[in-house]
Design an enzyme around this catalytic site. Structure first.
Site, PDB file in Angstrom:
ATOM      1  N   SER A  95       0.857  -1.181   0.000  1.00 42.65           N
ATOM      2  CA  SER A  95       0.000   0.000   0.000  1.00 42.65           C
ATOM      3  C   SER A  95       0.895   1.234   0.000  1.00 42.65           C
ATOM      4  O   SER A  95       1.850   1.306  -0.761  1.00 42.65           O
ATOM      5  CB  SER A  95      -0.945  -0.023   1.215  1.00 42.65           C
ATOM      6  OG  SER A  95      -1.777   1.117   1.241  1.00 42.65           O
ATOM      7  N   SER A  96       0.611   2.210   0.868  1.00 43.52           N
ATOM      8  CA  SER A  96       1.400   3.443   0.898  1.00 43.52           C
ATOM      9  C   SER A  96       1.094   4.222   2.164  1.00 43.52           C
ATOM     10  O   SER A  96      -0.022   4.158   2.694  1.00 43.52           O
ATOM     11  CB  SER A  96       1.073   4.318  -0.314  1.00 43.52           C
ATOM     12  OG  SER A  96       1.628   5.604  -0.192  1.00 43.52           O
TER      13      SER A  96
ATOM     14  N   LYS B 195      -5.427   3.252  -1.675  1.00 36.79           N
ATOM     15  CA  LYS B 195      -4.424   2.589  -0.846  1.00 36.79           C
ATOM     16  C   LYS B 195      -4.976   2.301   0.549  1.00 36.79           C
ATOM     17  O   LYS B 195      -4.653   1.269   1.164  1.00 36.79           O
ATOM     18  CB  LYS B 195      -3.158   3.455  -0.755  1.00 36.79           C
ATOM     19  CG  LYS B 195      -2.366   3.536  -2.059  1.00 36.79           C
ATOM     20  CD  LYS B 195      -1.899   2.172  -2.524  1.00 36.79           C
ATOM     21  CE  LYS B 195      -0.901   2.262  -3.665  1.00 36.79           C
ATOM     22  NZ  LYS B 195      -0.468   0.922  -4.145  1.00 36.79           N
TER      23      LYS B 195
ATOM     24  N   TYR C  23      -5.365   8.318  -5.256  1.00 34.91           N
ATOM     25  CA  TYR C  23      -4.286   7.442  -4.801  1.00 34.91           C
ATOM     26  C   TYR C  23      -4.454   7.021  -3.338  1.00 34.91           C
ATOM     27  O   TYR C  23      -4.495   5.832  -3.024  1.00 34.91           O
ATOM     28  CB  TYR C  23      -2.937   8.143  -5.008  1.00 34.91           C
ATOM     29  CG  TYR C  23      -1.746   7.266  -4.703  1.00 34.91           C
ATOM     30  CD1 TYR C  23      -1.314   6.317  -5.622  1.00 34.91           C
ATOM     31  CD2 TYR C  23      -1.053   7.383  -3.501  1.00 34.91           C
ATOM     32  CE1 TYR C  23      -0.226   5.508  -5.357  1.00 34.91           C
ATOM     33  CE2 TYR C  23       0.036   6.584  -3.222  1.00 34.91           C
ATOM     34  CZ  TYR C  23       0.447   5.651  -4.148  1.00 34.91           C
ATOM     35  OH  TYR C  23       1.531   4.852  -3.861  1.00 34.91           O
TER      36      TYR C  23
END
Length: 256
Positions: A142-143, A159, A155
């Site tokens: 993920s982030s 995520k 984004y």
């Protein structure tokens, strides 16, 4: 530490560049057989040959992650060619940071549905491996952007959805010893990657981002790979439903 991965089999999506490539290489270095997919057929085949150089079996296909039948077909073929699956790593990302409908669709199709489709296709193999050895693993990349935002973008929310999805899978499949975890990188620097391009095209902004991190640098793909492979290994057999930040403390939140 022996990660007990020798002879096991792992799939890595988006596996020929950057973080994905480093993950696949580390699995091979640990003695695991590896399957990778990416869009460029020549790069896939060249990397498969490199992986075999570690003395393991390797398999690869050129796949558009947004093509559901092609993606699930790749997972099925990899499981059959390599004699089963112990680990699935969903690493592929659309990597778009805008807020247009096209951006939302790309993040949903590639990041979210890519993870869902690969897991559903891999689940019979993972369940069989867990029944035989007591452990199988699904890891999503993920982030840190899942919990850090400065504007409306596709984004971060997609995520974040991956972290929620993994937690649900962890609880749903715990009894069958199929684990699900997430690794959330911060800024990662490599040639040709997002921050590698920023360094070339906007050096002033790149320096600002370097200064934001308390460590004074960005991560390497190898550092992210180490976290992924450890979580995927039998050494982490009691770790499931976790979201491991690997960000050099750039985020300020407390990760309860």
């Amino acid at each position: 530490m022996d990660l007990q991965l020798k002879g096991k089999t792992a799939i890595v999506t988006g596996g020929t560049r950057g973080i994905g490539r480093s993950i696949a290489e580390l699995f091979a270095q640990e003695g695991a057989n590896v399957a990778v997919c990416a869009r460029n057929a020549e790069q896939v085949q060249a990397f498969v040959a490199e992986l075999k150089g570690y003395g393991v079996e390797a398999y690869g296909e050129a796949v558009d992650i947004a093509d559901g039948p092609a993606l699930t077909g790749f997972v099925q073929a990899a499981g059959e060619r390599l004699g089963g699956l112990d680990v699935l790593v969903s690493n592929a990302s659309a990597l778009v940071n805008g807020g247009s409908e096209a951006d939302w669709r790309a993040m949903f199709e590639i990041d979210m549905l890519g993870a869902v489709r690969t897991f559903e296709a891999a689940l019979p193999f993972l369940e069989q491996a867990a029944q035989q050895t007591g452990d199988a693993a699904f890891v999503i990349v993920s982030s840190v952007s899942a919990a850090e935002t400065s504007g409306g973008s596709a984004y971060g929310p997609m995520k974040a959805a991956l972290i929620h999805y993994a937690k649900g899978l962890a609880r749903q499949h715990a009894a069958k010893k199929v684990r699900a975890n997430v690794v959330s990188p911060g800024t990662v620097l490599f040639e040709g990657g997002v921050w590698g391009n920023v360094r070339e095209q906007a050096p002033g902004f790149f320096e600002q981002m370097i200064k934001r991190n308390p460590t004074g640098r960005m991560a390497t793909p190898e550092e992210i790979a180490a976290a992924v492979v450890f979580l995927a290994s039998p050494r982490s057999a009691f770790t499931t439903g976790s979201n491991l930040l690997v960000d050099g403390a750039i985020s300020s939140r407390v990760n309860f």
